[in-house]
Write a protein that holds these residues in place. Structure first.
Motif, PDB file in Angstrom:
ATOM      1  N   MET A 139       0.603  -1.252  -0.102  1.00 54.07           N
ATOM      2  CA  MET A 139      -0.063   0.068  -0.140  1.00 54.07           C
ATOM      3  C   MET A 139       0.963   1.347   0.058  1.00 54.07           C
ATOM      4  SD  MET A 139      -3.023   0.649   2.538  1.00 54.07           S
ATOM      5  CE  MET A 139      -3.569   2.212   2.883  1.00 54.07           C
ATOM      6  N   ASN A 140       0.509   2.108  -0.769  1.00 63.47           N
ATOM      7  CA  ASN A 140       1.393   3.271  -0.794  1.00 63.47           C
ATOM      8  C   ASN A 140       1.013   4.336   0.385  1.00 63.47           C
ATOM      9  OD1 ASN A 140       2.087   2.436  -3.211  1.00 63.47           O
ATOM     10  ND2 ASN A 140       0.494   3.631  -4.430  1.00 63.47           N
ATOM     11  N   PRO A 141       2.193   5.045   0.815  1.00 63.06           N
ATOM     12  CA  PRO A 141       1.871   5.828   2.060  1.00 63.06           C
ATOM     13  C   PRO A 141       0.975   6.983   1.349  1.00 63.06           C
ATOM     14  CG  PRO A 141       4.217   5.561   1.519  1.00 63.06           C
ATOM     15  CD  PRO A 141       3.415   4.790   0.519  1.00 63.06           C
ATOM     16  N   SER A 142       0.168   7.667   2.233  1.00 63.44           N
ATOM     17  CA  SER A 142      -0.630   8.677   2.216  1.00 63.44           C
ATOM     18  C   SER A 142       0.209   9.904   2.486  1.00 63.44           C
ATOM     19  CB  SER A 142      -2.032   8.712   2.850  1.00 63.44           C
ATOM     20  OG  SER A 142      -2.721  10.015   3.013  1.00 63.44           O
ATOM     21  N   PHE A 143       0.107  10.839   1.514  1.00 66.54           N
ATOM     22  CA  PHE A 143       0.713  12.158   1.880  1.00 66.54           C
ATOM     23  C   PHE A 143       0.164  12.789   3.172  1.00 66.54           C
ATOM     24  CE2 PHE A 143       1.633  16.721   1.867  1.00 66.54           C
ATOM     25  CZ  PHE A 143       2.852  16.618   1.467  1.00 66.54           C
ATOM     26  N   ALA A 144      -1.076  13.043   3.281  1.00 65.68           N
ATOM     27  CA  ALA A 144      -1.926  13.683   4.264  1.00 65.68           C
ATOM     28  C   ALA A 144      -1.718  13.119   5.574  1.00 65.68           C
ATOM     29  CB  ALA A 144      -3.153  13.879   4.273  1.00 65.68           C
ATOM     30  N   SER A 145      -1.686  11.518   5.596  1.00 66.26           N
ATOM     31  CA  SER A 145      -1.357  10.780   6.868  1.00 66.26           C
ATOM     32  C   SER A 145       0.016  10.419   7.123  1.00 66.26           C
ATOM     33  CB  SER A 145      -2.392   9.729   6.952  1.00 66.26           C
ATOM     34  OG  SER A 145      -2.137   8.793   6.054  1.00 66.26           O
ATOM     35  N   ALA A 146       0.808  10.090   6.332  1.00 66.47           N
ATOM     36  CA  ALA A 146       2.215   9.590   6.581  1.00 66.47           C
ATOM     37  C   ALA A 146       3.140  10.796   6.165  1.00 66.47           C
ATOM     38  CB  ALA A 146       2.255   8.700   5.557  1.00 66.47           C
ATOM     39  N   ILE A 147       3.044  11.665   5.283  1.00 60.01           N
ATOM     40  CA  ILE A 147       4.282  12.254   4.710  1.00 60.01           C
ATOM     41  C   ILE A 147       4.306  13.623   5.480  1.00 60.01           C
ATOM     42  CG2 ILE A 147       5.398  13.303   2.818  1.00 60.01           C
ATOM     43  CD1 ILE A 147       5.457  10.206   3.258  1.00 60.01           C
ATOM     44  N   ALA A 148       3.174  14.238   5.465  1.00 57.15           N
ATOM     45  CA  ALA A 148       3.054  15.744   5.692  1.00 57.15           C
ATOM     46  C   ALA A 148       3.185  15.818   7.258  1.00 57.15           C
ATOM     47  CB  ALA A 148       1.554  16.421   5.774  1.00 57.15           C
ATOM     48  N   PRO A 149       2.941  14.949   7.951  1.00 59.51           N
ATOM     49  CA  PRO A 149       3.178  14.740   9.532  1.00 59.51           C
ATOM     50  C   PRO A 149       4.838  14.668  10.022  1.00 59.51           C
ATOM     51  CG  PRO A 149       1.471  13.580   9.219  1.00 59.51           C
ATOM     52  CD  PRO A 149       1.856  13.777   7.811  1.00 59.51           C
ATOM     53  N   LEU A 150       5.480  14.141   8.799  1.00 58.15           N
ATOM     54  CA  LEU A 150       7.002  13.944   9.414  1.00 58.15           C
ATOM     55  C   LEU A 150       7.597  15.430   9.321  1.00 58.15           C
ATOM     56  CD1 LEU A 150       8.014  11.257   6.691  1.00 58.15           C
ATOM     57  CD2 LEU A 150       7.600  11.031   8.902  1.00 58.15           C
ATOM     58  N   PHE A 151       7.163  16.404   8.752  1.00 61.29           N
ATOM     59  CA  PHE A 151       7.794  17.743   8.711  1.00 61.29           C
ATOM     60  C   PHE A 151       7.055  18.518  10.083  1.00 61.29           C
ATOM     61  CE2 PHE A 151       7.642  16.690   4.461  1.00 61.29           C
ATOM     62  CZ  PHE A 151       9.033  16.649   4.152  1.00 61.29           C
ATOM     63  N   SER A 152       8.118  18.960  11.008  1.00 59.52           N
ATOM     64  CA  SER A 152       7.616  19.704  12.184  1.00 59.52           C
ATOM     65  C   SER A 152       7.098  21.006  11.708  1.00 59.52           C
ATOM     66  CB  SER A 152       8.843  19.945  13.041  1.00 59.52           C
ATOM     67  OG  SER A 152       9.783  20.923  12.616  1.00 59.52           O
ATOM     68  N   ASP A 153       6.514  21.887  12.667  1.00 55.73           N
ATOM     69  CA  ASP A 153       5.876  23.129  12.637  1.00 55.73           C
ATOM     70  C   ASP A 153       7.070  23.996  11.910  1.00 55.73           C
ATOM     71  OD1 ASP A 153       3.360  22.455  12.994  1.00 55.73           O
ATOM     72  OD2 ASP A 153       3.387  22.994  15.074  1.00 55.73           O
ATOM     73  N   GLY A 154       8.074  23.986  12.630  1.00 53.66           N
ATOM     74  CA  GLY A 154       9.536  24.739  12.638  1.00 53.66           C
ATOM     75  C   GLY A 154      10.019  24.340  11.258  1.00 53.66           C
ATOM     76  N   ASP A 155      10.096  23.079  10.734  1.00 51.81           N
ATOM     77  CA  ASP A 155      10.634  22.730   9.467  1.00 51.81           C
ATOM     78  C   ASP A 155       9.614  23.485   8.476  1.00 51.81           C
ATOM     79  OD1 ASP A 155      12.156  20.905  10.547  1.00 51.81           O
ATOM     80  OD2 ASP A 155      10.952  19.207  10.084  1.00 51.81           O
ATOM     81  N   ALA A 156       8.330  23.577   8.527  1.00 54.30           N
ATOM     82  CA  ALA A 156       7.420  24.016   7.655  1.00 54.30           C
ATOM     83  C   ALA A 156       7.481  25.597   7.612  1.00 54.30           C
ATOM     84  CB  ALA A 156       6.038  23.653   8.013  1.00 54.30           C
ATOM     85  N   ARG A 157       7.622  26.106   8.605  1.00 54.11           N
ATOM     86  CA  ARG A 157       7.903  27.466   8.612  1.00 54.11           C
ATOM     87  C   ARG A 157       9.123  28.011   7.817  1.00 54.11           C
ATOM     88  NH1 ARG A 157       5.775  26.968  13.692  1.00 54.11           N
ATOM     89  NH2 ARG A 157       7.981  27.056  14.580  1.00 54.11           N
ATOM     90  N   CYS A 158      10.240  27.335   8.519  1.00 58.32           N
ATOM     91  CA  CYS A 158      11.485  27.778   7.846  1.00 58.32           C
ATOM     92  C   CYS A 158      11.570  27.611   6.444  1.00 58.32           C
ATOM     93  CB  CYS A 158      12.616  26.991   8.508  1.00 58.32           C
ATOM     94  SG  CYS A 158      14.213  27.264   8.104  1.00 58.32           S
ATOM     95  N   MET A 159      11.290  26.377   6.107  1.00 58.25           N
ATOM     96  CA  MET A 159      11.268  26.010   4.378  1.00 58.25           C
ATOM     97  C   MET A 159      10.258  26.913   3.532  1.00 58.25           C
ATOM     98  SD  MET A 159      13.950  24.453   4.358  1.00 58.25           S
ATOM     99  CE  MET A 159      14.096  23.979   2.553  1.00 58.25           C
ATOM    100  N   GLY A 160       9.022  26.991   4.331  1.00 56.71           N
ATOM    101  CA  GLY A 160       8.138  27.916   3.503  1.00 56.71           C
ATOM    102  C   GLY A 160       8.586  29.283   3.507  1.00 56.71           C
ATOM    103  N   GLY A 161       9.405  29.983   4.410  1.00 59.42           N
ATOM    104  CA  GLY A 161      10.197  31.244   3.987  1.00 59.42           C
ATOM    105  C   GLY A 161      11.075  31.072   2.809  1.00 59.42           C
ATOM    106  N   MET A 162      11.157  29.920   2.516  1.00 54.71           N
ATOM    107  CA  MET A 162      12.188  29.863   1.178  1.00 54.71           C
ATOM    108  C   MET A 162      11.357  29.259   0.068  1.00 54.71           C
ATOM    109  SD  MET A 162      15.613  27.850   2.797  1.00 54.71           S
ATOM    110  CE  MET A 162      15.334  27.766   4.328  1.00 54.71           C
ATOM    111  N   GLY A 163      10.129  29.140   0.104  1.00 53.76           N
ATOM    112  CA  GLY A 163       9.200  28.829  -0.940  1.00 53.76           C
ATOM    113  C   GLY A 163       8.886  27.277  -1.218  1.00 53.76           C
ATOM    114  N   VAL A 164       9.434  26.643  -0.121  1.00 54.39           N
ATOM    115  CA  VAL A 164       9.406  25.214  -0.167  1.00 54.39           C
ATOM    116  C   VAL A 164       8.149  24.769   0.627  1.00 54.39           C
ATOM    117  CG1 VAL A 164      10.323  23.000   0.242  1.00 54.39           C
ATOM    118  CG2 VAL A 164      11.666  24.889  -0.534  1.00 54.39           C
ATOM    119  N   MET A 165       7.266  24.259   0.200  1.00 53.39           N
ATOM    120  CA  MET A 165       5.851  24.103   0.985  1.00 53.39           C
ATOM    121  C   MET A 165       5.595  22.519   1.382  1.00 53.39           C
ATOM    122  SD  MET A 165       4.690  26.803   1.094  1.00 53.39           S
ATOM    123  CE  MET A 165       5.842  28.159   0.327  1.00 53.39           C
ATOM    124  N   LEU A 166       6.281  22.431   2.467  1.00 52.21           N
ATOM    125  CA  LEU A 166       6.478  20.873   2.604  1.00 52.21           C
ATOM    126  C   LEU A 166       5.208  19.779   2.964  1.00 52.21           C
ATOM    127  CD1 LEU A 166       9.430  21.157   5.245  1.00 52.21           C
ATOM    128  CD2 LEU A 166       9.756  20.458   2.806  1.00 52.21           C
TER     129      LEU A 166
END
Length: 88
Positions: free
Chosen positions: A1-28
């Protein structure tokens, strides 16, 4: 079974990761961004996800997670499994 982005991948990135990389245009945590099939001058397809993977592996800078401990092999393997689900 393929991993779901919403339930398996997106949660791997912390809030801090998402904020930091989002500031560089990377929407984790954005499926549309991460699954975009477009390429760039480095990768022929799915460039956004491929660049994120390269940063997680320390093959591109800034390394991810920024200022944090590199991901365990299991987390990288899960991300790669999600990527393989859409590769021909």
């Amino acid at each position: 079974m393929n991993p779901s982005f919403a339930s398996a991948i997106a949660p791997l990135f912390s809030d801090g990761d998402a904020r930091c990389m989002g500031g560089m245009g990377v929407m984790l945590r954005d499926f549309v961004y991460m699954a975009d099939p477009a390429g760039d001058d480095v990768y022929a397809d799915h460039a956004n996800a491929r660049h994120v993977l390269a940063r997680l592996k320390g093959q591109e800078t800034p390394r991810m997670p920024p200022g944090g401990t590199p991901w365990a092999d299991e987390k990288i393997a899960l991300f790669e499994a999600w990527m393989r689900a859409w590769q021909p």
